[in-house]
Write an enzyme that holds these catalytic residues in place. Structure first.
Site, short mmCIF file in Angstrom:
data_model
loop_
_atom_site.label_atom_id
_atom_site.label_comp_id
_atom_site.label_asym_id
_atom_site.label_seq_id
_atom_site.Cartn_x
_atom_site.Cartn_y
_atom_site.Cartn_z
N GLU A 103 0.83 -1.19 0.00
CA GLU A 103 0.00 0.00 0.00
C GLU A 103 0.87 1.25 0.00
O GLU A 103 1.94 1.27 0.60
CB GLU A 103 -0.89 -0.01 1.24
CG GLU A 103 -1.79 -1.24 1.24
CD GLU A 103 -2.60 -1.40 2.52
OE1 GLU A 103 -3.40 -2.33 2.57
OE2 GLU A 103 -2.44 -0.60 3.45
N CYS A 116 3.49 8.65 0.57
CA CYS A 116 3.97 7.78 1.64
C CYS A 116 4.14 6.38 1.05
O CYS A 116 3.19 5.82 0.52
CB CYS A 116 2.93 7.78 2.76
SG CYS A 116 3.25 6.58 4.03
N CYS A 123 6.16 -6.63 8.14
CA CYS A 123 7.29 -6.11 8.93
C CYS A 123 7.57 -7.10 10.05
O CYS A 123 6.65 -7.66 10.65
CB CYS A 123 6.95 -4.74 9.51
SG CYS A 123 8.30 -4.02 10.48
N CYS A 127 5.73 -3.92 16.35
CA CYS A 127 5.33 -2.88 17.30
C CYS A 127 3.87 -3.17 17.67
O CYS A 127 3.07 -3.59 16.82
CB CYS A 127 5.47 -1.49 16.69
SG CYS A 127 7.19 -1.17 16.23
N CYS A 130 0.67 -1.67 15.68
CA CYS A 130 0.79 -1.45 14.23
C CYS A 130 0.21 -2.62 13.45
O CYS A 130 0.55 -3.78 13.69
CB CYS A 130 2.27 -1.26 13.88
SG CYS A 130 2.58 -1.21 12.11
N GLY A 172 6.33 -1.60 6.55
CA GLY A 172 7.69 -2.10 6.65
C GLY A 172 8.66 -1.15 7.31
O GLY A 172 8.37 0.04 7.51
N GLU A 173 9.81 -1.68 7.67
CA GLU A 173 10.87 -0.91 8.32
C GLU A 173 11.94 -0.63 7.26
O GLU A 173 12.69 -1.54 6.87
CB GLU A 173 11.43 -1.71 9.51
CG GLU A 173 12.75 -1.23 10.06
CD GLU A 173 12.75 0.24 10.48
OE1 GLU A 173 11.85 0.67 11.23
OE2 GLU A 173 13.67 0.95 10.04
N SER A 204 11.63 6.91 7.87
CA SER A 204 11.18 6.72 9.25
C SER A 204 11.66 5.37 9.76
O SER A 204 11.55 4.36 9.07
CB SER A 204 9.64 6.78 9.29
OG SER A 204 9.16 6.47 10.58
N SER A 227 10.70 6.73 15.37
CA SER A 227 9.43 6.36 16.00
C SER A 227 9.68 6.11 17.48
O SER A 227 10.01 5.01 17.89
CB SER A 227 8.88 5.10 15.34
OG SER A 227 8.51 5.40 14.02
N LEU A 228 9.52 7.14 18.28
CA LEU A 228 9.88 7.06 19.70
C LEU A 228 8.75 6.42 20.52
O LEU A 228 8.93 5.39 21.16
CB LEU A 228 10.23 8.46 20.21
CG LEU A 228 10.98 8.51 21.53
CD1 LEU A 228 12.30 7.77 21.46
CD2 LEU A 228 11.21 9.95 21.96
N HIS A 229 7.61 7.07 20.56
CA HIS A 229 6.37 6.52 21.13
C HIS A 229 6.35 6.29 22.64
O HIS A 229 5.30 5.96 23.20
CB HIS A 229 5.95 5.21 20.45
CG HIS A 229 5.88 5.28 18.97
ND1 HIS A 229 5.37 6.37 18.28
CD2 HIS A 229 6.26 4.40 18.00
CE1 HIS A 229 5.44 6.15 16.99
NE2 HIS A 229 5.97 4.97 16.79
N CYS A 346 0.31 6.77 7.90
CA CYS A 346 0.67 5.74 6.93
C CYS A 346 0.97 4.46 7.69
O CYS A 346 0.76 3.37 7.18
CB CYS A 346 1.92 6.14 6.16
SG CYS A 346 1.80 7.72 5.41
N1 SAH Z 1 8.57 1.12 10.18
C1 SAH Z 1 8.81 2.50 10.22
C2 SAH Z 1 7.99 3.32 9.23
C3 SAH Z 1 6.53 3.02 9.06
S1 SAH Z 1 5.42 3.47 10.26
C4 SAH Z 1 8.60 3.03 11.62
O1 SAH Z 1 8.09 2.31 12.44
O2 SAH Z 1 9.03 4.14 11.87
C5 SAH Z 1 5.13 5.24 10.28
C6 SAH Z 1 4.71 5.71 11.68
O3 SAH Z 1 3.35 5.34 12.03
C7 SAH Z 1 5.59 5.10 12.77
O4 SAH Z 1 5.94 6.10 13.69
C8 SAH Z 1 4.66 4.07 13.38
O5 SAH Z 1 5.07 3.71 14.67
C9 SAH Z 1 3.33 4.77 13.33
N2 SAH Z 1 2.18 3.88 13.50
C10 SAH Z 1 2.10 2.55 13.27
N3 SAH Z 1 0.86 2.09 13.54
C11 SAH Z 1 0.13 3.16 13.96
C12 SAH Z 1 -1.22 3.33 14.38
N4 SAH Z 1 -2.06 2.30 14.43
N5 SAH Z 1 -1.63 4.55 14.75
C13 SAH Z 1 -0.76 5.60 14.68
N6 SAH Z 1 0.51 5.51 14.30
C14 SAH Z 1 0.97 4.29 13.94
FE1 SF4 Z 2 7.22 -2.30 11.55
FE2 SF4 Z 2 7.08 0.38 11.76
FE3 SF4 Z 2 4.90 -1.16 12.15
FE4 SF4 Z 2 6.89 -1.18 13.93
S1 SF4 Z 2 5.56 0.58 13.38
S2 SF4 Z 2 5.81 -2.97 13.13
S3 SF4 Z 2 8.66 -0.98 12.61
S4 SF4 Z 2 6.02 -0.91 10.24
#
Ligand code: SAH
Ligand code: SF4
Length: 356
Positions: A103, A116, A123, A127, A130, A172-173, A204, A227-229, A346
């Protein structure tokens, strides 16, 4: 040049979209074609947006008729395009040659058009909030499959925007597929191709520290988003499991070094999960982190994923968190939803697309 003089290919023709200009020059030379033809083809495809070789009118007719035998100009099939109710966001599902789906999303704001793009099918990093992580890793994308996402969205929007940004924030990462990702960036950057400036590209990552260091050395000058979170290792271990390998301190150090080497601010992405990481203490700690390095903070209210139990904080809670950050942190933006739930980030792609 006649078709007969083209040295025939032995296997299936490689995709045009995975070849840097240099590689295309060598490729055509290997088939007995002068290298300047590669320059002409690059200009047709990336600058005039003509993909049918028969329309590349400054190439000899015989070559136009036979070039598809050595170089494939086809893009993956677009299985579906979903448009947000306000028309500003489009989600594209592409079906790749092996049937895998990825996508991509285009987002238009008054100031810019952003694409995006995905870097992997699924992946491995899992996380906990996700949708892509739920799929597990199916495979890496190849460079041509990454560039093809940009070409598909550009075609769809008619290449009317002379400026657009690219964020590697889809499925994906990206840093777990560094070779194909950097190859795609080089192709997108080429001044005789799409000529996309480094300032227009952001990668990212969930925090693969060695690959962040490697990316800095490659001198591509692209923006980095982390992606700190979470603001404690205890919570981040749970939300972003790769934190157990490279905890917050190591990640922030790598981000600071990256920003120093590349001379750009790093984005700290922070997905807000109601009652989990949205307290005022979290905001205070996040502000401290943000002040440690040239950075900006991007708050992403959680986008609900079917089957997962996390909660999106109320708009008031998002605002309170942002207000707490503003005076302390260097720059804060909130990623608002566009026209409905599924468009907020995204990163929540995968698993949400109705089967086409
Ligand atoms: N894998 C990479 C890039 C893709 S994700 C990464 O993790 O950085 C892009 C961003 O969206 C990341 O910060 C990810 O943690 C966040 N993300 C993933 N799932 C989400 C969700 N359900 N709601 C909000 N943000 C989300
Ligand atoms: Fe993979 Fe990024 Fe999703 Fe984490 S947030 S599972 S690194 S795509």
């Amino acid at each position: 040049m006649t078709p007969a003089s083209l040295v025939p290919a032995t296997g299936p023709a490689p995709s045009f979209f995975g070849m840097s200009r240099d590689r295309l020059r060598r490729h055509v030379l290997g088939h007995g074609v002068p290298a300047f033809r590669a320059e002409q083809m690059y200009a047709w495809v990336y600058q005039k947006h003509v993909r049918d070789p028969l329309g590349m009118t400054n190439l000899p007719r015989g070559f136009r008729e036979s070039v598809s035998g050595i170089c494939d100009f086809a893009l993956p099939e677009t299985a579906s395009v979903h448009k947000s109710p306000d028309g500003n966001t489009h989600k594209f599902v592409l079906r790749l040659a092996d049937g895998a789906r990825v996508e991509s999303v285009s987002m238009r704001t008054p100031r810019r058009l952003t694409f995006c793009i995905s870097s992997q099918v699924g992946c491995a990093l899992k996380c906990s909030f996700c949708a892509t992580g739920l799929m597990g890793l199916k495979r890496n994308l190849r460079a041509h499959e990454i560039v093809a996402q940009v070409m598909t969205m550009g075609d769809h929007h008619g290449w009317r925007d002379d400026r657009f940004n690219i964020v590697y924030m889809g499925m994906g990462e990206p840093l777990a597929n560094l070779a194909a990702v950097t190859e795609s960036i080089r192709i997108l950057h080429d001044e005789r191709g799409l000529n996309l400036g480094a300032r227009r590209v952001t990668v990212s990552t969930s925090g693969l520290v060695p690959q962040i260091e490697e990316l800095a050395k490659l001198d591509l000058q692209v923006g980095l988003a982390i992606s700190l979170h979470a603001t404690t290792d205890e919570l981040r271990d749970e939300l972003v499991p790769v934190n157990k390998r490279w905890p917050i301190r190591m990640l922030l150090d790598a981000a600071r070094d990256y920003s120093r080497t590349v001379g750009r601010r790093v984005t700290l992405e922070y997905t807000l999960l109601g009652g989990v990481n949205d307290s005022m203490e979290d905001a205070d700690r996040l502000a401290e982190f943000a002040r440690e390095l040239p950075s900006k903070v991007n708050l992403i209210p959680y986008n609900p994923v079917p089957g997962l139990d996390w909660k999106r904080p109320s708009p008031a809670a998002v605002e309170a968190f942002a207000e707490r950050l503003y005076p302390r942190a260097p720059a804060v933006t909130v990623r608002h939803t566009q026209g409905g739930e599924i468009w907020a980030a995204c990163g929540q792609l995968g698993g949400l697309t109705p089967e086409a």
